[in-house]
Design an enzyme around this catalytic site. Structure first.
Site, PDB file in Angstrom:
ATOM      1  N   ARG A   8      30.940 -47.328  76.710  1.00 54.00           N
ATOM      2  CA  ARG A   8      30.482 -48.011  75.510  1.00 54.00           C
ATOM      3  C   ARG A   8      31.412 -49.178  75.229  1.00 54.00           C
ATOM      4  O   ARG A   8      32.621 -49.050  75.319  1.00 54.00           O
ATOM      5  CB  ARG A   8      30.481 -47.098  74.283  1.00 54.00           C
ATOM      6  CG  ARG A   8      29.941 -47.804  73.028  1.00 54.00           C
ATOM      7  CD  ARG A   8      30.125 -46.984  71.778  1.00 54.00           C
ATOM      8  NE  ARG A   8      31.509 -46.662  71.509  1.00 54.00           N
ATOM      9  CZ  ARG A   8      32.399 -47.496  70.961  1.00 54.00           C
ATOM     10  NH1 ARG A   8      32.054 -48.723  70.651  1.00 54.00           N
ATOM     11  NH2 ARG A   8      33.631 -47.099  70.742  1.00 54.00           N
ATOM     12  N   VAL A   9      30.814 -50.323  74.936  1.00 54.18           N
ATOM     13  CA  VAL A   9      31.557 -51.472  74.433  1.00 54.18           C
ATOM     14  C   VAL A   9      30.957 -51.819  73.081  1.00 54.18           C
ATOM     15  O   VAL A   9      29.774 -51.600  72.845  1.00 54.18           O
ATOM     16  CB  VAL A   9      31.530 -52.683  75.394  1.00 54.18           C
ATOM     17  CG1 VAL A   9      32.338 -52.401  76.640  1.00 54.18           C
ATOM     18  CG2 VAL A   9      30.119 -53.077  75.754  1.00 54.18           C
ATOM     19  N   SER A  10      31.784 -52.356  72.195  1.00 53.27           N
ATOM     20  CA  SER A  10      31.350 -52.593  70.818  1.00 53.27           C
ATOM     21  C   SER A  10      30.389 -53.755  70.663  1.00 53.27           C
ATOM     22  O   SER A  10      29.653 -53.826  69.701  1.00 53.27           O
ATOM     23  CB  SER A  10      32.565 -52.817  69.921  1.00 53.27           C
ATOM     24  OG  SER A  10      33.368 -51.665  69.923  1.00 53.27           O
ATOM     25  N   SER A  11      30.410 -54.704  71.586  1.00 55.61           N
ATOM     26  CA  SER A  11      29.500 -55.844  71.460  1.00 55.61           C
ATOM     27  C   SER A  11      29.045 -56.286  72.838  1.00 55.61           C
ATOM     28  O   SER A  11      29.661 -55.956  73.848  1.00 55.61           O
ATOM     29  CB  SER A  11      30.192 -57.001  70.739  1.00 55.61           C
ATOM     30  OG  SER A  11      31.242 -57.505  71.533  1.00 55.61           O
ATOM     31  N   GLN A  14      31.608 -58.021  75.253  1.00 56.70           N
ATOM     32  CA  GLN A  14      32.712 -57.324  75.893  1.00 56.70           C
ATOM     33  C   GLN A  14      32.355 -56.921  77.317  1.00 56.70           C
ATOM     34  O   GLN A  14      31.210 -56.638  77.629  1.00 56.70           O
ATOM     35  CB  GLN A  14      33.102 -56.080  75.085  1.00 56.70           C
ATOM     36  CG  GLN A  14      33.793 -56.408  73.779  1.00 56.70           C
ATOM     37  CD  GLN A  14      34.217 -55.147  73.051  1.00 56.70           C
ATOM     38  OE1 GLN A  14      33.525 -54.135  73.077  1.00 56.70           O
ATOM     39  NE2 GLN A  14      35.363 -55.212  72.407  1.00 56.70           N
TER      40      GLN A  14
END
Length: 187
Positions: A8-11, A14
């Site tokens: 998972r990346v926040s945006s 990324q």
């Protein structure tokens, strides 16, 4: 028994390459990688949900770090309970955590509590910063457009001689700002 990997990346801006490389090095095949590009605070994440639906007893989930899986103790513990009930193991590479061991199960619980505490501290510092800014008379949000620019833009628009983009450029405001003020003034 399969080894799944969750990333998972926040945006969307990324990079996931570091996490992909780490999970592949830990034995996760490309076809078992699941990637979400959104905040960990969101409870519903499509790739995580898809992966959870495919897990079977004896499978292992590998993550780069606990904060990639969830952002609260509640989320982590719910997933841990689910994994435990389904006979699924969790391995976190950064924390060197492996729930297949008693020490790993204990460490997982402690680290989950620490991750939630860190997030709470960040929120508290943010709230304190906002309160300090308000005390100094600063306001948050989008800066207001000077009223003379708005008046000029509305006058140019009403003249009917210019396109919306020309009006916005001449007045020095964005097209969306122009539309917002036109809606407010019912023009």
């Amino acid at each position: 028994m399969a080894t799944f990997g969750y990333i998972r990346v926040s945006s969307t801006g990324q990079e996931i390459a570091r996490q992909v490389d780490a999970l592949k090095a830990a034995g996760v095949e490309e076809r078992y990688l699941y990637v979400d590009k959104m905040s960990g605070a969101k409870a519903s994440r499509p790739a995580l949900n898809e992966m959870l639906g495919k897990l079977r007893e004896g499978d292992t989930v590998v993550i780069a770090s606990l904060d990639r899986l969830a952002r609260s103790t509640k989320q982590l513990l719910e997933l841990a309970e689910r994994f435990n009930a389904e006979g699924v193991s969790l391995v976190s590479l950064h924390e060197q955590l492996d729930t297949r061991t008693p020490q790993g199960k204990f460490t997982y619980t402690v680290l989950a509590a620490m991750a939630e505490m860190e997030r709470s501290l960040i929120r508290e510092r943010q709230r304190e910063g906002i309160e300090a800014a308000k005390a100094r008379g600063e306001t948050g949000g989008r800066p207001r457009v000077a009223s003379d620019k708005v008046k000029k833009a509305i006058a140019l628009y009403k003249s009917g001689q210019y396109s919306v983009s020309q009006v916005a450029a001449e007045a020095g405001i964005s097209v969306s700002t122009l539309y917002r003020y036109l809606r407010r003034n019912n023009n």
